[in-house]
Design a protein around this motif. Sequence first.
Motif, short mmCIF file in Angstrom:
data_model
loop_
_atom_site.label_atom_id
_atom_site.label_comp_id
_atom_site.label_asym_id
_atom_site.label_seq_id
_atom_site.Cartn_x
_atom_site.Cartn_y
_atom_site.Cartn_z
N SER A 156 0.83 -1.20 0.00
CA SER A 156 0.00 0.00 0.00
C SER A 156 0.87 1.25 0.00
O SER A 156 1.98 1.26 0.55
CB SER A 156 -0.95 0.02 1.20
OG SER A 156 -0.23 0.12 2.41
N LEU A 157 0.36 2.28 -0.64
CA LEU A 157 0.96 3.61 -0.63
C LEU A 157 0.05 4.51 0.20
O LEU A 157 -1.15 4.62 -0.09
CB LEU A 157 1.08 4.15 -2.04
CG LEU A 157 2.13 3.52 -2.95
CD1 LEU A 157 1.86 3.88 -4.41
CD2 LEU A 157 3.52 3.99 -2.55
N THR A 158 0.61 5.15 1.22
CA THR A 158 -0.20 5.93 2.15
C THR A 158 0.31 7.37 2.24
O THR A 158 1.51 7.61 2.42
CB THR A 158 -0.17 5.30 3.56
OG1 THR A 158 -0.64 3.96 3.48
CG2 THR A 158 -1.04 6.09 4.52
N VAL A 159 -0.62 8.31 2.11
CA VAL A 159 -0.29 9.73 2.28
C VAL A 159 -0.48 10.09 3.76
O VAL A 159 -1.57 9.93 4.30
CB VAL A 159 -1.21 10.62 1.42
CG1 VAL A 159 -0.83 12.09 1.61
CG2 VAL A 159 -1.12 10.23 -0.04
N ALA A 160 0.58 10.56 4.39
CA ALA A 160 0.47 11.01 5.78
C ALA A 160 -0.19 12.38 5.82
O ALA A 160 0.20 13.29 5.07
CB ALA A 160 1.86 11.08 6.42
N PRO A 161 -1.21 12.58 6.68
CA PRO A 161 -1.88 13.89 6.74
C PRO A 161 -0.94 14.96 7.29
O PRO A 161 -0.03 14.67 8.06
CB PRO A 161 -3.05 13.63 7.69
CG PRO A 161 -2.63 12.46 8.52
CD PRO A 161 -1.78 11.61 7.64
N VAL A 162 -1.19 16.19 6.88
CA VAL A 162 -0.41 17.33 7.35
C VAL A 162 -1.36 18.36 7.94
O VAL A 162 -2.41 18.66 7.35
CB VAL A 162 0.40 17.98 6.21
CG1 VAL A 162 1.09 19.25 6.69
CG2 VAL A 162 1.44 16.99 5.68
N LEU A 190 5.61 3.64 0.99
CA LEU A 190 5.34 2.31 0.45
C LEU A 190 5.67 1.30 1.53
O LEU A 190 6.80 1.24 2.01
CB LEU A 190 6.22 2.07 -0.79
CG LEU A 190 6.12 0.71 -1.47
CD1 LEU A 190 4.72 0.49 -2.05
CD2 LEU A 190 7.18 0.59 -2.55
N ASP A 191 4.67 0.51 1.96
CA ASP A 191 4.88 -0.33 3.14
C ASP A 191 5.53 -1.67 2.85
O ASP A 191 6.02 -2.33 3.76
CB ASP A 191 3.55 -0.55 3.88
CG ASP A 191 2.59 -1.46 3.12
OD1 ASP A 191 2.76 -1.61 1.90
OD2 ASP A 191 1.66 -2.01 3.75
N ALA A 192 5.55 -2.11 1.60
CA ALA A 192 6.16 -3.39 1.26
C ALA A 192 6.89 -3.26 -0.07
O ALA A 192 6.58 -2.38 -0.88
CB ALA A 192 5.10 -4.50 1.19
#
Length: 358
Positions: free
Chosen positions: A162-168, A186-188
């Motif tokens: 999974s690709l995750t956008v961290a909130p700001v 990218l977690d993996a």
Amino acid sequence: MAFEWLEKRRLLSTVDAIVPADPEPDPGRTSLEVSGDSFDPPPPGTPPSGFSVDDVVMDEGGVGASTNLVFSVTRADSAGTASVQYATASSSAASGSDFTAHALTTLNFADGEATKLVTVVVSGDAAVEADETFTVDLSNPVGTGIDDGQGVGTIRNDDTASLTVAPVSASEGDAGSTDFVFDVTLDAAVQGGLQVAIDTSDGTATVADSDYVANTGSTLTFAGSAGETQSFTVPVSGDTTSEADELFNVALGALSNLGAGIDSADITTVDGTGTIQNDDGATLSFNDASAPENDGEIVFIVTLAGTSDAFTVDFATADIAGQAVAGTDYTATSGSGGTALSFSGTHGETATVTVTLS
């Protein structure tokens, strides 16, 4: 004809190279040439008689897991004793890391025995990758020939990433622009890497109101390492307006430049948000007012200092102990909902409250 071909195959199985003696073979017969340990396919209509090995497909399993791919080596005619050798060979799967290789090994078949099993251990991992293959190859048959001498082992990918956008969330500032830096992780691992598109969109914060500058159409490039992070920037515009915190959306779009055989469905995306925190203030103040009792009313002025979004504010009169009393000295008044004081948010804006004197 089938019997004659089978007998030739058995007779020639240990010969390096044999060329048919008859330079002009009978058109009704099928000639056989054996070179090394390989055989031409049987003539059309000839029933299977020799060794064959099947194909196997299986998920690889997770990190640290071992999965057995079991191949069946069979012979069509189980009468008498026979033997055949096998070994594994790498294709897209690598021996050692993806599977445990088998060196050349002999399988001995007793009289009446038709099947033996060959087990190849596959090593699991957490990387998103294409399905990978290796082969089990038969050679050097004794007592019969080889009908199907290669079994394909397919290690099917069962991993996801999974690709995750961290909130700001940050203050906007009073002027100029403040960069909101978003990290995408990218977690993996993903074999061969990838690219992902970026797209911002309005929430309560809007481009039209100059709250932020859109970032649309750019891409992030990932090498494909587990835990890898790439960043992008969205400029946020500062102001001096007192307002609620505002949000805009950050979405990850289409994946591109995936490695060969990688299924995009194995990679999910998690969108994020940018929160523009208000760091401005505005105040409302009543003036003190006085009037002769026979004037019949007192007018209070409410003044806004600073700018803000449009708003309303409720109000109400209240007695001061030992002073004027509602109902005797003045008429109580209040406003809420449709009668509340209304402000557009402009600095210096005023509203009035009129109190009737008794």
